[in-house]
Design a protein around this motif. Structure first.
Motif, mmCIF file in Angstrom:
data_model
loop_
_atom_site.group_PDB
_atom_site.id
_atom_site.type_symbol
_atom_site.label_atom_id
_atom_site.label_comp_id
_atom_site.label_asym_id
_atom_site.label_seq_id
_atom_site.Cartn_x
_atom_site.Cartn_y
_atom_site.Cartn_z
ATOM 1 N N CYS A 8 -4.107 -15.785 -1.367
ATOM 2 C CA CYS A 8 -5.639 -15.587 -1.516
ATOM 3 C C CYS A 8 -6.577 -16.456 -1.719
ATOM 4 O O CYS A 8 -6.340 -17.299 -1.362
ATOM 5 N N ARG A 14 -4.652 -12.620 -7.440
ATOM 6 C CA ARG A 14 -3.734 -11.932 -6.569
ATOM 7 C C ARG A 14 -2.455 -11.493 -5.774
ATOM 8 O O ARG A 14 -1.131 -11.710 -5.603
ATOM 9 N N SER A 15 -2.596 -13.283 -5.289
ATOM 10 C CA SER A 15 -0.720 -14.095 -4.792
ATOM 11 C C SER A 15 0.460 -14.285 -5.752
ATOM 12 O O SER A 15 0.773 -13.926 -5.284
ATOM 13 N N LEU A 86 -4.278 -11.586 1.364
ATOM 14 C CA LEU A 86 -4.365 -10.444 0.567
ATOM 15 C C LEU A 86 -6.210 -10.042 0.506
ATOM 16 O O LEU A 86 -6.593 -8.838 0.380
ATOM 17 N N ASN A 90 -9.659 -14.116 3.340
ATOM 18 C CA ASN A 90 -8.236 -14.689 3.444
ATOM 19 C C ASN A 90 -8.138 -14.922 4.677
ATOM 20 O O ASN A 90 -6.819 -16.267 5.060
ATOM 21 N N ASP A 117 -10.867 -8.192 -5.288
ATOM 22 C CA ASP A 117 -10.479 -10.086 -6.733
ATOM 23 C C ASP A 117 -10.116 -9.328 -7.974
ATOM 24 O O ASP A 117 -11.796 -8.836 -7.942
#
Length: 150
Positions: A8, A14-15, A86, A90, A117
């Motif tokens: 991300c 997120r990641s 994501l 990206n 996000d």
């Protein structure tokens, strides 16, 4: 496939969630897979995941509290069989860097949609929604890419 990296922007929300969910799935299914996460940006290097990501993960029996943000490198494209972006931004950044075997997480459950996000998506409720999206998509990746098809 033996390895996967989730990417991300800053590698603090997120990641890390995707990495944590993937590690939990791999452990439950006794799969030997190298799993990691990174960000395309470098402003959070060495930081722990954000408090809301840690909290929502913990609520789902996933511990990401020890993870630390890092920036994706070109070496990652050699070391990981699957690179998972994501969102579109990206994805485009990773493409420009030369990522191979690149996919978007949303392709595995949300018709290619971006995983938003959570900082810009409705407070803690946003983190809950993002967790649900990531969980569905990561589970689908494992069903499609990593489980034996006997």
């Amino acid at each position: 496939m033996n390895s996967i990296i989730f990417v991300c922007l800053g590698n603090i929300c997120r990641s890390p969630l995707a990495e944590g969910i993937a590690r939990k799935i791999a452990e439950e299914k006794n799969l030997n897979i190298n799993i990691d996460s990174a960000g395309t940006g470098d402003w959070h290097l060495g930081e722990a995941p954000c408090e809301n990501s840690v909290k929502v993960a913990r609520q789902n029996d996933v511990d990401i509290s020890s993870y630390r943000a890092r920036k994706v490198t070109k070496r990652d494209f050699e070391d990981f069989d699957l690179v998972v972006a994501l969102d579109d931004s990206n994805y485009n950044d990773l493409q420009k860097l030369g990522a191979k075997n690149l996919v978007k997480l949303g392709e595995f459950g949300y018709d290619g949609a971006d995983v938003p996000d959570p900082y810009f998506f409705n407070g803690f409720e946003g983190f809950l929604e993002v967790y649900k999206m990531v969980d569905i998509c990561v589970n689908n990746i494992f069903k499609i890419k990593f489980e034996d098809k006997d």
